[in-house]
Design an enzyme around this catalytic site. Structure first.
Site, short mmCIF file in Angstrom:
data_model
loop_
_atom_site.label_atom_id
_atom_site.label_comp_id
_atom_site.label_asym_id
_atom_site.label_seq_id
_atom_site.Cartn_x
_atom_site.Cartn_y
_atom_site.Cartn_z
N ILE A 13 -7.13 33.26 -29.67
CA ILE A 13 -7.09 33.32 -31.13
C ILE A 13 -7.16 31.91 -31.73
O ILE A 13 -7.87 31.67 -32.72
CB ILE A 13 -5.81 34.05 -31.59
CG1 ILE A 13 -5.87 35.53 -31.18
CG2 ILE A 13 -5.60 33.90 -33.09
CD1 ILE A 13 -4.56 36.31 -31.39
N ARG A 33 -1.95 22.31 -24.13
CA ARG A 33 -1.41 21.50 -23.02
C ARG A 33 -2.53 21.06 -22.09
O ARG A 33 -2.62 19.92 -21.68
CB ARG A 33 -0.38 22.31 -22.22
CG ARG A 33 0.91 22.57 -22.97
CD ARG A 33 1.71 23.65 -22.30
NE ARG A 33 0.92 24.88 -22.16
CZ ARG A 33 1.33 25.98 -21.56
NH1 ARG A 33 2.52 26.01 -21.00
NH2 ARG A 33 0.56 27.05 -21.50
N GLY A 34 -3.39 21.98 -21.71
CA GLY A 34 -4.38 21.72 -20.67
C GLY A 34 -5.57 20.94 -21.18
O GLY A 34 -6.20 21.31 -22.17
N ASP A 54 2.28 19.46 -25.52
CA ASP A 54 3.09 20.63 -25.16
C ASP A 54 4.05 20.88 -26.32
O ASP A 54 4.96 20.06 -26.57
CB ASP A 54 3.85 20.38 -23.86
CG ASP A 54 4.58 21.63 -23.39
OD1 ASP A 54 4.83 22.54 -24.22
OD2 ASP A 54 4.92 21.70 -22.20
N ASN A 81 -0.25 28.37 -33.94
CA ASN A 81 -0.75 29.49 -33.14
C ASN A 81 -0.22 29.47 -31.71
O ASN A 81 -0.09 30.52 -31.09
CB ASN A 81 -2.29 29.45 -33.13
CG ASN A 81 -2.87 30.33 -32.06
OD1 ASN A 81 -2.95 31.55 -32.20
ND2 ASN A 81 -3.28 29.73 -30.92
N TYR A 146 10.30 38.14 -26.24
CA TYR A 146 9.07 37.78 -26.97
C TYR A 146 9.16 38.31 -28.40
O TYR A 146 8.92 37.60 -29.37
CB TYR A 146 7.85 38.36 -26.26
CG TYR A 146 6.55 38.19 -27.04
CD1 TYR A 146 5.89 36.97 -27.08
CD2 TYR A 146 5.98 39.27 -27.73
CE1 TYR A 146 4.70 36.81 -27.80
CE2 TYR A 146 4.79 39.12 -28.45
CZ TYR A 146 4.16 37.89 -28.48
OH TYR A 146 2.98 37.75 -29.19
N LYS A 150 9.20 36.36 -31.93
CA LYS A 150 8.18 36.57 -32.97
C LYS A 150 8.82 37.06 -34.27
O LYS A 150 8.33 36.74 -35.36
CB LYS A 150 7.11 37.56 -32.47
CG LYS A 150 6.18 36.95 -31.43
CD LYS A 150 5.37 35.77 -31.98
CE LYS A 150 4.30 35.30 -31.02
NZ LYS A 150 3.62 34.06 -31.49
N1 LIG Z 1 -3.57 38.30 -27.78
C1 LIG Z 1 -2.78 39.16 -28.39
O1 LIG Z 1 -2.85 40.39 -28.17
C2 LIG Z 1 -1.80 38.67 -29.41
C3 LIG Z 1 -1.20 39.61 -30.27
C4 LIG Z 1 -0.28 39.19 -31.21
C5 LIG Z 1 0.02 37.84 -31.34
N2 LIG Z 1 -0.56 36.94 -30.50
C6 LIG Z 1 -0.17 35.52 -30.67
O2 LIG Z 1 -1.34 34.76 -30.91
C7 LIG Z 1 -1.16 33.45 -30.38
C8 LIG Z 1 -2.34 33.15 -29.45
O3 LIG Z 1 -2.37 34.14 -28.44
P1 LIG Z 1 -3.60 34.26 -27.44
O4 LIG Z 1 -3.58 35.66 -26.92
O5 LIG Z 1 -4.82 33.72 -28.09
O6 LIG Z 1 -3.12 33.32 -26.25
P2 LIG Z 1 -3.93 32.62 -25.07
O7 LIG Z 1 -5.31 33.17 -24.95
O8 LIG Z 1 -3.02 32.62 -23.90
O9 LIG Z 1 -4.08 31.11 -25.62
C9 LIG Z 1 -2.92 30.38 -25.89
C10 LIG Z 1 -3.32 29.00 -26.38
O10 LIG Z 1 -2.14 28.27 -26.64
C11 LIG Z 1 -2.06 27.13 -25.79
N3 LIG Z 1 -0.66 26.95 -25.46
C12 LIG Z 1 0.16 27.80 -24.81
N4 LIG Z 1 1.39 27.27 -24.71
C13 LIG Z 1 1.34 26.06 -25.33
C14 LIG Z 1 2.29 25.03 -25.54
N5 LIG Z 1 3.53 25.11 -25.07
N6 LIG Z 1 1.90 23.91 -26.19
C15 LIG Z 1 0.63 23.80 -26.65
N7 LIG Z 1 -0.31 24.74 -26.48
C16 LIG Z 1 0.05 25.86 -25.81
C17 LIG Z 1 -2.96 27.48 -24.59
O11 LIG Z 1 -3.48 26.35 -23.92
P3 LIG Z 1 -2.67 25.68 -22.69
O12 LIG Z 1 -2.24 26.78 -21.80
O13 LIG Z 1 -3.65 24.74 -22.08
O14 LIG Z 1 -1.54 24.98 -23.34
C18 LIG Z 1 -4.08 28.21 -25.32
O15 LIG Z 1 -4.94 27.29 -25.97
C19 LIG Z 1 0.18 33.45 -29.67
O16 LIG Z 1 1.15 32.90 -30.52
C20 LIG Z 1 0.45 34.93 -29.43
O17 LIG Z 1 1.82 35.22 -29.35
C21 LIG Z 1 -1.47 37.32 -29.55
#
Ligand SMILES: NC(=O)c1ccc[n+]([C@@H]2O[C@H](COP(=O)([O-])OP(=O)(O)OC[C@H]3O[C@@H](n4cnc5c(N)ncnc54)[C@H](OP(=O)(O)O)[C@@H]3O)[C@@H](O)[C@H]2O)c1
Length: 238
Positions: A13, A33-34, A54, A81, A146, A150
């Site tokens: 997202i 982070r990565g 991070d 995000n 979680y 949230k």
């Molecule tokens: N996907 C869903 O179904 C869903 C639904 C509701 C809400 N959300 C929320 O939407 C947001 C994004 O979710 P997503 O599904 O897109 O996740 P994702 O695909 O796992 O991507 C997460 C992103 O955040 C970065 N990240 C994770 N931990 C971090 C940290 N400690 N510091 C800095 N960067 C960090 C990751 O990169 P690195 O690992 O390299 O740090 C990656 O760029 C989250 O807050 C999640 O809770 C997602």
């Protein structure tokens, strides 16, 4: 040119939101982070300024806020995000799960917001958009810590919105349901059962692009067929 800082922007997202704002000509700063994920984003969109951070590390968050504002000036839009999902149940998850989820989903957003707010308040403009979740307003069987975190991020958004009303700063809570990203890797579901990250990004753009006289307070989005449930895995009759 608006300065947009997106945390967790290397995939999912966050990346979709970063790309949406790049396409509108904004000056986008991306953190994760990565370094590999950030390098891929940079390769695709060379104008994005990528800064590893991070969000669980307070000193790193302070440095990010300092560096972004030194290089780009005041942040116009902060998209909190970055987050992580760890399914669990309160009764059975590890005792450290709550702190872990609060660190991953709340503390960094809270801290970074506090570092960029003074410039927004001084200019009487700006927006903080927090990527919450439908788990911010509903309980799920595997929500556990979680969902608690949230809910807290949503509470942070609502309280900040009240505080910022006299200061011209808008606060938006974006609450997506199941969205096709790495978070769902390995889950045996047809892709069309989940939302597209680009659709979530579209709503972030819509909230940002309307007149500063209006704030979109909560944006709730779900897959057209609703939340993922047991019926999706064939456990109960559809
Ligand atoms: N996907 C869903 O179904 C869903 C639904 C509701 C809400 N959300 C929320 O939407 C947001 C994004 O979710 P997503 O599904 O897109 O996740 P994702 O695909 O796992 O991507 C997460 C992103 O955040 C970065 N990240 C994770 N931990 C971090 C940290 N400690 N510091 C800095 N960067 C960090 C990751 O990169 P690195 O690992 O390299 O740090 C990656 O760029 C989250 O807050 C999640 O809770 C997602």
């Amino acid at each position: 040119m608006s300065v947009v800082l997106v945390t967790g922007a290397s995939r999912g997202i966050g990346r979709a939101i970063a790309v949406r704002f790049v396409r509108e000509g904004c000056s986008v700063v991306a953190c994760a982070r990565g370094e590999a994920g950030l390098a891929e984003l940079k390769a695709d969109f060379p104008h994005v300024d990528c800064m590893p951070c991070d969000m669980r590390d307070g000193a790193a968050v302070d440095a990010l806020a300092r560096d972004v504002q030194a290089r780009h000036g005041a942040v116009d839009l902060l998209v909190n995000n970055a987050g992580a999902y760890r399914p669990g149940q309160i009764a059975s998850e590890d005792d450290d799960a709550l702190l872990d989820m609060l660190q991953a989903n709340l503390f960094g957003a809270y801290r970074l917001t506090k570092r960029v707010l003074p410039a927004m308040v001084a200019r009487r403009s700006g927006m903080v958009l927090n990527v919450c979740s439908t788990a911010s307003i509903a309980a799920y069987p595997n929500g556990g810590s979680y969902s608690i975190a949230k809910h807290a991020l949503h509470g942070f958004s609502r309280n900040l919105r009240e505080e910022m009303k006299p200061h011209g700063v808008r606060v938006v809570a974006l609450l997506p349901g199941a969205t096709l990203t790495a978070s769902w890797e390995g889950v045996p579901l047809p892709p069309e059962r989940l939302m597209r990250a680009e659709d979530v990004a579209e709503m972030a753009w819509a909230a940002w692009s309307m007149s500063a006289r209006t704030v979109v307070e909560d944006i709730v989005m779900r897959p057209q067929r609703g939340d993922i449930g047991d019926a999706d895995f064939g456990d109960v009759p559809a």
